[in-house]
Write a protein that holds these residues in place. Structure first.
Motif, PDB file in Angstrom:
ATOM      1  N   THR A 155      31.009  29.216  58.016  1.00 20.63           N
ATOM      2  CA  THR A 155      32.076  29.493  58.127  1.00 20.63           C
ATOM      3  C   THR A 155      33.022  29.349  57.079  1.00 20.63           C
ATOM      4  OG1 THR A 155      33.761  27.251  58.838  1.00 20.63           O
ATOM      5  CG2 THR A 155      32.274  27.992  60.626  1.00 20.63           C
ATOM      6  N   ALA A 156      34.164  30.215  56.898  1.00 14.84           N
ATOM      7  CA  ALA A 156      35.055  29.490  55.540  1.00 14.84           C
ATOM      8  C   ALA A 156      35.033  28.130  55.679  1.00 14.84           C
ATOM      9  CB  ALA A 156      36.996  30.481  56.173  1.00 14.84           C
ATOM     10  N   LYS A 157      35.590  27.290  56.017  1.00 13.05           N
ATOM     11  CA  LYS A 157      35.745  26.043  55.591  1.00 13.05           C
ATOM     12  C   LYS A 157      34.045  25.477  54.043  1.00 13.05           C
ATOM     13  CE  LYS A 157      35.283  21.298  57.411  1.00 13.05           C
ATOM     14  NZ  LYS A 157      35.359  19.831  58.808  1.00 13.05           N
ATOM     15  N   GLU A 158      33.030  25.814  55.060  1.00 13.05           N
ATOM     16  CA  GLU A 158      31.987  25.912  54.513  1.00 13.05           C
ATOM     17  C   GLU A 158      32.354  26.686  52.559  1.00 13.05           C
ATOM     18  OE1 GLU A 158      31.249  24.298  57.478  1.00 13.05           O
ATOM     19  OE2 GLU A 158      31.011  25.786  57.970  1.00 13.05           O
ATOM     20  N   GLU A 159      32.694  27.940  52.787  1.00  9.75           N
ATOM     21  CA  GLU A 159      32.570  28.368  51.715  1.00  9.75           C
ATOM     22  C   GLU A 159      33.518  27.747  50.706  1.00  9.75           C
ATOM     23  OE1 GLU A 159      32.208  32.944  51.804  1.00  9.75           O
ATOM     24  OE2 GLU A 159      33.654  32.966  52.920  1.00  9.75           O
ATOM     25  N   ASP A 160      34.835  27.074  51.253  1.00  2.00           N
ATOM     26  CA  ASP A 160      35.917  26.292  50.481  1.00  2.00           C
ATOM     27  C   ASP A 160      34.174  25.067  49.475  1.00  2.00           C
ATOM     28  OD1 ASP A 160      37.617  27.046  50.978  1.00  2.00           O
ATOM     29  OD2 ASP A 160      38.380  26.045  52.379  1.00  2.00           O
ATOM     30  N   ILE A 161      33.908  24.311  50.092  1.00  5.53           N
ATOM     31  CA  ILE A 161      32.571  23.527  50.224  1.00  5.53           C
ATOM     32  C   ILE A 161      32.198  24.330  48.644  1.00  5.53           C
ATOM     33  CG2 ILE A 161      30.862  22.072  50.102  1.00  5.53           C
ATOM     34  CD1 ILE A 161      31.865  21.738  53.187  1.00  5.53           C
ATOM     35  N   LEU A 162      31.164  24.854  49.125  1.00  6.78           N
ATOM     36  CA  LEU A 162      30.313  25.726  47.873  1.00  6.78           C
ATOM     37  C   LEU A 162      31.457  26.086  47.034  1.00  6.78           C
ATOM     38  CD1 LEU A 162      28.056  28.640  50.725  1.00  6.78           C
ATOM     39  CD2 LEU A 162      27.695  25.253  48.595  1.00  6.78           C
ATOM     40  N   LEU A 199      31.341  20.478  42.598  1.00  7.88           N
ATOM     41  CA  LEU A 199      30.432  21.438  42.466  1.00  7.88           C
ATOM     42  C   LEU A 199      29.694  20.363  41.119  1.00  7.88           C
ATOM     43  CD1 LEU A 199      30.921  25.019  42.172  1.00  7.88           C
ATOM     44  CD2 LEU A 199      29.077  23.929  43.743  1.00  7.88           C
ATOM     45  N   LYS A 200      30.623  20.165  40.553  1.00 11.06           N
ATOM     46  CA  LYS A 200      30.889  19.038  39.259  1.00 11.06           C
ATOM     47  C   LYS A 200      29.373  18.118  39.321  1.00 11.06           C
ATOM     48  CE  LYS A 200      32.897  17.483  35.286  1.00 11.06           C
ATOM     49  NZ  LYS A 200      34.492  16.901  34.688  1.00 11.06           N
ATOM     50  N   GLN A 201      29.840  17.394  40.188  1.00  8.64           N
ATOM     51  CA  GLN A 201      29.209  16.102  41.055  1.00  8.64           C
ATOM     52  C   GLN A 201      27.321  16.735  41.948  1.00  8.64           C
ATOM     53  OE1 GLN A 201      32.015  13.523  43.610  1.00  8.64           O
ATOM     54  NE2 GLN A 201      33.250  14.721  42.825  1.00  8.64           N
ATOM     55  N   GLU A 261      24.707  19.205  49.818  1.00  3.48           N
ATOM     56  CA  GLU A 261      24.566  17.908  50.047  1.00  3.48           C
ATOM     57  C   GLU A 261      25.347  17.720  51.638  1.00  3.48           C
ATOM     58  OE1 GLU A 261      22.428  16.053  50.680  1.00  3.48           O
ATOM     59  OE2 GLU A 261      21.354  17.331  48.646  1.00  3.48           O
ATOM     60  N   ARG A 262      26.691  18.261  51.433  1.00  4.33           N
ATOM     61  CA  ARG A 262      27.929  18.479  51.959  1.00  4.33           C
ATOM     62  C   ARG A 262      27.685  19.747  52.891  1.00  4.33           C
ATOM     63  NH1 ARG A 262      33.280  16.203  51.137  1.00  4.33           N
ATOM     64  NH2 ARG A 262      32.028  14.988  49.922  1.00  4.33           N
ATOM     65  N   LEU A 263      27.663  20.854  52.830  1.00  3.84           N
ATOM     66  CA  LEU A 263      27.171  21.877  53.187  1.00  3.84           C
ATOM     67  C   LEU A 263      26.373  21.215  54.264  1.00  3.84           C
ATOM     68  CD1 LEU A 263      27.406  24.718  53.928  1.00  3.84           C
ATOM     69  CD2 LEU A 263      25.311  25.287  52.437  1.00  3.84           C
ATOM     70  N   MET A 264      24.997  20.707  54.016  1.00  6.40           N
ATOM     71  CA  MET A 264      23.961  20.083  55.200  1.00  6.40           C
ATOM     72  C   MET A 264      24.569  19.548  55.783  1.00  6.40           C
ATOM     73  SD  MET A 264      20.628  20.452  53.100  1.00  6.40           S
ATOM     74  CE  MET A 264      20.600  19.580  52.214  1.00  6.40           C
ATOM     75  N   SER A 265      25.323  18.352  55.428  1.00  4.36           N
ATOM     76  CA  SER A 265      26.240  17.354  56.287  1.00  4.36           C
ATOM     77  C   SER A 265      27.144  18.304  57.372  1.00  4.36           C
ATOM     78  CB  SER A 265      26.944  16.898  55.547  1.00  4.36           C
ATOM     79  OG  SER A 265      27.326  15.590  56.055  1.00  4.36           O
ATOM     80  N   ASN A 266      27.549  19.358  57.204  1.00  3.90           N
ATOM     81  CA  ASN A 266      28.669  19.848  57.380  1.00  3.90           C
ATOM     82  C   ASN A 266      27.973  21.049  58.593  1.00  3.90           C
ATOM     83  OD1 ASN A 266      30.840  19.607  56.733  1.00  3.90           O
ATOM     84  ND2 ASN A 266      32.042  21.109  56.519  1.00  3.90           N
ATOM     85  N   ILE A 267      26.959  21.837  58.318  1.00  2.00           N
ATOM     86  CA  ILE A 267      26.754  22.484  59.721  1.00  2.00           C
ATOM     87  C   ILE A 267      25.057  21.976  60.143  1.00  2.00           C
ATOM     88  CG2 ILE A 267      26.677  24.604  58.381  1.00  2.00           C
ATOM     89  CD1 ILE A 267      23.815  24.282  57.292  1.00  2.00           C
ATOM     90  N   ASN A 298      18.457  29.828  42.383  1.00  2.00           N
ATOM     91  CA  ASN A 298      19.498  29.653  41.828  1.00  2.00           C
ATOM     92  C   ASN A 298      21.004  29.751  41.825  1.00  2.00           C
ATOM     93  OD1 ASN A 298      19.656  32.154  41.508  1.00  2.00           O
ATOM     94  ND2 ASN A 298      18.810  33.400  40.152  1.00  2.00           N
ATOM     95  N   THR A 299      22.261  30.107  41.119  1.00  2.00           N
ATOM     96  CA  THR A 299      23.477  29.531  41.548  1.00  2.00           C
ATOM     97  C   THR A 299      23.686  31.342  42.612  1.00  2.00           C
ATOM     98  OG1 THR A 299      24.156  30.858  39.951  1.00  2.00           O
ATOM     99  CG2 THR A 299      24.516  28.506  39.277  1.00  2.00           C
ATOM    100  N   GLU A 300      22.791  32.036  41.790  1.00  2.00           N
ATOM    101  CA  GLU A 300      23.154  33.535  43.181  1.00  2.00           C
ATOM    102  C   GLU A 300      22.900  33.429  44.525  1.00  2.00           C
ATOM    103  OE1 GLU A 300      21.211  35.922  40.673  1.00  2.00           O
ATOM    104  OE2 GLU A 300      22.704  37.174  38.962  1.00  2.00           O
TER     105      GLU A 300
END
Length: 286
Positions: free
Chosen positions: A67-74, A80-82, A87-93, A279-281
């Motif tokens: 969802t948009a919430k996961e886009e915020d994470i990405l 991203l720097k850390q 990891e946070r994405l998978m934890s959410n979904i 990759n990032t894409e």
């Protein structure tokens, strides 16, 4: 008063009933939506997780659509720097909150990420690839629908072909050059993250030990000896041919999603099987 009551009764008008609790809740939340979910087939089929793990003997895992919430994470610069965005994405979904994404085997993690990406953006993944023959860089579109499952160490015929035996989650093989019977294990998300962090730290210091770091992670015993100092000593004196064979064997034994597709270079005509570049894409398409 009695006449009025009689006339009201004759008119057929009834006093409205009070709404039930369920109706009241629905009326108070008119924009309440349920996010769709999907089941993802695990390449490991849950066979390689120990008893007590939420995915022990489980062939699928249920995840929700991004969802948009996961886009915020990405798109979070801090995450991203850390290196914590995925990891946070998978934890959410992942719906079962008992599941720690870092405890998942690498192939199962790949299956979840591929499924999430496909449902979020599309099965088509356009990226740039480099021809291994002439180094020409061109756009190429992979289809995520063409994925296949490689069973790895779950394939009895492959175990026999590669002379690998499995016992209590550890894989054993005899290395041809050194003649050592080595026991090795498959990597989890935690292992991959630790190796990535080690690599970054050592590169910053001008050090390079990616191969030996990986071997130290996967090798659990040498001729039945599980002493970590003994394992480290063997790795430092390990013949190159044995090192390459073991690392290749580790990839072959890992149950995983195969997204290899045929690529033809428009410049030199060279054709080859090309693996999808993560990759990032992949999660941040234009």
């Amino acid at each position: 008063m009695r006449n009025n009551e009689k006339r009201v009764g004759q008119s057929g008008t009834q006093r409205p009933e009070a709404p039930t609790a369920a109706v009241a809740a629905q009326q108070s939340q008119p924009l309440s939506f349920v996010t769709p979910t999907q089941f993802v087939e695990l390449p490991s089929k849950g066979e390689l997780y120990p008893e007590g793990h939420p995915l022990h003997k489980q062939e699928v895992v249920e995840i929700k659509y991004m969802t948009a919430k996961e886009e915020d994470i990405l798109t979070s610069e801090a995450l991203l720097k850390q290196g914590l965005a995925l990891e946070r994405l998978m934890s959410n979904i992942i719906l079962d909150k008992r599941i720690d994404p870092e405890s998942l085997l690498s192939g199962d993690r790949n299956a979840i990420l591929i499924a999430a990406r496909e449902s979020a953006y599309s099965a088509l993944y356009e990226t740039k690839v480099t021809c291994p023959s002439c180094s020409h860089v061109a756009d190429f579109t992979f289809s995520l629908e063409e994925k296949r499952i490689n069973l790895g160490c779950l394939d009895e015929s492959l175990l026999k072909e590669k002379s690998v035996r499995v016992q209590d989650g550890v894989l054993y093989t005899m290395l041809p050059k050194s003649g050592v019977d080595v026991g090795f294990r498959l990597l989890t998300g935690q292992d991959e993250n630790e190796l990535s962090n080690q690599s970054k730290q050592k590169k910053a210091k001008g050090q390079h030990s990616a191969v030996t770091d990986q071997l130290y992670k996967i090798i659990v015993s040498v001729n039945g000896n599980e002493d970590r100092f003994m394992v480290q000593q063997f790795i430092m004196s390990m013949p190159v041919s044995d090192s390459k064979l073991l690392r290749k064997l580790h990839r072959q034994m890992t149950p995983n999603v195969d997204l290899t597709q045929l690529y033809g270079c428009s410049k030199c005509g060279h054709t080859t099987d090309m693996e999808v570049p993560f990759n990032t894409e992949f999660f941040w398409p234009e």
